[in-house]
Write a protein that holds these residues in place. Sequence first.
Motif, PDB file in Angstrom:
ATOM      1  N   UNK A   1      35.931  36.655  21.163  1.00  0.00           N
ATOM      2  CA  UNK A   1      36.157  36.125  22.508  1.00  0.00           C
ATOM      3  C   UNK A   1      35.832  37.196  23.537  1.00  0.00           C
ATOM      4  N   UNK A   2      35.285  36.778  24.681  1.00  0.00           N
ATOM      5  CA  UNK A   2      34.981  37.746  25.727  1.00  0.00           C
ATOM      6  C   UNK A   2      36.246  38.184  26.457  1.00  0.00           C
ATOM      7  N   UNK A   3      36.306  39.460  26.818  1.00  0.00           N
ATOM      8  CA  UNK A   3      37.384  39.971  27.664  1.00  0.00           C
ATOM      9  C   UNK A   3      36.744  40.721  28.837  1.00  0.00           C
ATOM     10  N   UNK A   4      37.541  41.094  29.821  1.00  0.00           N
ATOM     11  CA  UNK A   4      37.012  41.806  30.990  1.00  0.00           C
ATOM     12  C   UNK A   4      35.764  41.116  31.556  1.00  0.00           C
ATOM     13  N   UNK A   5      35.906  39.841  31.855  1.00  0.00           N
ATOM     14  CA  UNK A   5      34.823  39.075  32.472  1.00  0.00           C
ATOM     15  C   UNK A   5      33.542  39.132  31.649  1.00  0.00           C
TER      16      UNK A   5
ATOM     17  N   UNK B   1      42.781  24.330  29.056  1.00  0.00           N
ATOM     18  CA  UNK B   1      43.441  25.583  29.440  1.00  0.00           C
ATOM     19  C   UNK B   1      44.853  25.341  29.949  1.00  0.00           C
TER      20      UNK B   1
ATOM     21  N   UNK C   1      48.071  26.406  25.825  1.00  0.00           N
ATOM     22  CA  UNK C   1      49.047  27.508  25.721  1.00  0.00           C
ATOM     23  C   UNK C   1      50.478  26.979  25.587  1.00  0.00           C
TER      24      UNK C   1
ATOM     25  N   UNK D   1      39.956  45.737  39.837  1.00  0.00           N
ATOM     26  CA  UNK D   1      38.897  44.738  39.959  1.00  0.00           C
ATOM     27  C   UNK D   1      37.493  45.350  40.102  1.00  0.00           C
TER      28      UNK D   1
ATOM     29  N   UNK E   1      31.241  39.641  38.286  1.00  0.00           N
ATOM     30  CA  UNK E   1      32.074  38.444  38.078  1.00  0.00           C
ATOM     31  C   UNK E   1      31.215  37.179  38.065  1.00  0.00           C
TER      32      UNK E   1
ATOM     33  N   UNK F   1      47.019  32.862  37.474  1.00  0.00           N
ATOM     34  CA  UNK F   1      46.560  31.952  36.417  1.00  0.00           C
ATOM     35  C   UNK F   1      46.004  32.721  35.228  1.00  0.00           C
ATOM     36  N   UNK F   2      45.427  33.895  35.490  1.00  0.00           N
ATOM     37  CA  UNK F   2      44.966  34.712  34.381  1.00  0.00           C
ATOM     38  C   UNK F   2      44.934  36.159  34.826  1.00  0.00           C
TER      39      UNK F   2
ATOM     40  N   UNK G   1      45.199  37.878  40.918  1.00  0.00           N
ATOM     41  CA  UNK G   1      45.867  36.571  40.987  1.00  0.00           C
ATOM     42  C   UNK G   1      47.378  36.723  41.191  1.00  0.00           C
TER      43      UNK G   1
ATOM     44  N   UNK H   1      43.360  47.029  34.923  1.00  0.00           N
ATOM     45  CA  UNK H   1      42.244  47.841  35.402  1.00  0.00           C
ATOM     46  C   UNK H   1      41.771  47.243  36.731  1.00  0.00           C
TER      47      UNK H   1
ATOM     48  N   UNK I   1      42.827  39.728  34.787  1.00  0.00           N
ATOM     49  CA  UNK I   1      41.388  40.000  34.711  1.00  0.00           C
ATOM     50  C   UNK I   1      41.038  41.006  33.616  1.00  0.00           C
ATOM     51  N   UNK I   2      42.032  41.400  32.806  1.00  0.00           N
ATOM     52  CA  UNK I   2      41.685  42.274  31.673  1.00  0.00           C
ATOM     53  C   UNK I   2      41.424  41.443  30.408  1.00  0.00           C
ATOM     54  N   UNK I   3      42.451  40.728  29.917  1.00  0.00           N
ATOM     55  CA  UNK I   3      42.224  39.960  28.680  1.00  0.00           C
ATOM     56  C   UNK I   3      41.757  38.529  28.949  1.00  0.00           C
ATOM     57  N   UNK I   4      41.733  38.103  30.225  1.00  0.00           N
ATOM     58  CA  UNK I   4      41.249  36.759  30.585  1.00  0.00           C
ATOM     59  C   UNK I   4      41.864  35.648  29.727  1.00  0.00           C
ATOM     60  N   UNK I   5      43.154  35.786  29.374  1.00  0.00           N
ATOM     61  CA  UNK I   5      43.748  34.820  28.450  1.00  0.00           C
ATOM     62  C   UNK I   5      44.103  33.482  29.095  1.00  0.00           C
ATOM     63  N   UNK I   6      44.676  33.533  30.321  1.00  0.00           N
ATOM     64  CA  UNK I   6      45.087  32.296  30.985  1.00  0.00           C
ATOM     65  C   UNK I   6      46.105  31.538  30.124  1.00  0.00           C
TER      66      UNK I   6
ATOM     67  N   UNK J   1      33.526  34.464  36.503  1.00  0.00           N
ATOM     68  CA  UNK J   1      34.703  34.808  35.698  1.00  0.00           C
ATOM     69  C   UNK J   1      35.871  33.880  35.991  1.00  0.00           C
TER      70      UNK J   1
ATOM     71  N   UNK K   1      42.093  32.412  23.190  1.00  0.00           N
ATOM     72  CA  UNK K   1      41.441  31.759  24.321  1.00  0.00           C
ATOM     73  C   UNK K   1      39.936  31.923  24.301  1.00  0.00           C
TER      74      UNK K   1
END
Lengths: 310, 250
Positions: free
Chosen positions: A125-129, A96, A100, B13, A265, B117-118, B38, B11, B120-125, A245, A112
Amino acid sequence: MSLLVIAEHDNASLKAATLNAVTAAARIGGEIHILVAGSGCGAVAEQAAKVAGVAKVRVADAAHYGDQTAENLAALIVANAAGYTHILAAATSNGKNTLPRVAALLDVAQISEIISVVDADTFVRPIYAGNAMATVKSADAVKVITVRTTGFDAAAATGGAATVEAVAAGADLGQSKLIGRELTKSARPELGAAKIIVSGGRGMGSGENYHKVLEPLADKLGAAMGASRAAVDAGFVPNDYQVGQTGKIVAPQLYIAIGISGAIQHLAGMKDSKVIVAINKDPDAPIFQVADYGLVADLFAAVPELTAAL
Amino acid sequence: MKILVPVKRVIDYNVKVRVKADGTGVDLANVKMSMNPFDEIAVEEAMRLKEGGKATEVVAVSCGVTACQETLRTAMAIGADRAILVETDVELQPLAVAKLLAAVAKKEGPQLIILGKQAIDDDSNQTGQMLAALLGWSQATFASKVVIGDGKATVTREIDGGLETLDISLPAIVTTDLRLNEPRYATLPNIMKAKKKPLDVVKPADLGVDVAPRLSTVSVAEPPKRSAGVKVADVAQLVDKLKNEAKVIA
């Protein structure tokens, strides 16, 4: 089509997460190469050459790759990217951190934490936890991908016979320097690779209770130990215990959640476990909605009883 | 030293996310939006460095729709001195955001950029690392401690299995992890004061950045549901189920 998988290792041995990334590469299809960048990492290259399905191992052995700093590693990967349609790494803290940077240098998007492969351009891929699953399609010439290890089985660590070749090291950019590492010393399995995980939450009440109550159970089961974010925030255990998460994503055979209410989470980090056990005194705790076996009980009585019964 | 703090409107938490019935995304209509948690930690860290005499100015930046101004006002209520909105209705992906931030950084000349670091919507980091690459700067991601020294920062990072400490040369990018600090609450007087602080609006075209998305979303679906199992009466029954039904222990 050929694919490059970045090896996760500590200069002495290849980490299991690499094997999951190799499986993701195999699902995409094509000739799979592994890049081992490290210092004195010959043993890692030998192990990588034995991984089933790998055609070639490329090794960059130089002092400035020993600590896996992102600046040097990303530059090396980009310098060796020609000819690959996909560059993959496991979504570990190293993967990680570095990938990127690689994607931006190649002017492509990163995809990701993929959990499945639809076709060579399309991934889930998962989004929103993990509360939604996005299927995304990349229009870039090179796909830079991190792989959520729980989404793919590990490739066989033996049976392969890849060729090993050296690649030239790049210059040391000298932008960052490792001062030290404090790794949690433990005889227990790693969280990410454990078959059984014993995890504690706010209900443990204190760090002392966490260790006193859960360690005997974990010892008996040969389990790794995890924690909810609430337990980490309360200072019971260090952050590297965190499942969720923003922590580690795990999928063991057996996950035992003790004194964990089950915030979304936290569920995001463990709901793909094969069997989930929850022990909590609150019968309405959300963790019971995902648990295969729920025990409504005072953990301070039930956990020692469970430990004794095993 | 100037610190740039990119913040993202996401959005909230605590909102339970719902996938839209047509599978095109998640439902954002009438949903509470807040600053990415974050990024709040990032603003707080910048403020602490300023209060500790290590920084002279803290500039918050956000990229996105007009409503991101609210997020920037929140950053200024925590203490940021001024704010910049790169305004666009285009869906922004991490590479595009990193390019916009790199263009802003070239104009502003900060020594440090601190961001979450990321999101919390797309969790891309991805954004911090990409920004570091585009600027050619050093990076320290997942930070749990930041100490500014002479021309360098000493950063403790959360890594698999523990912590590591890096010395990175400035200018640099730091991305925040949870334990870096506990963000303060904005007080009412500071919220009022934030309304008067300067907020500049620019467009991606002004920065010469192409923000076209590289990834297209084919569909968004609910995750497979895990159904609740059974409640067991006591420890003995639990052990029996684990051994004989689930067969996960010997």
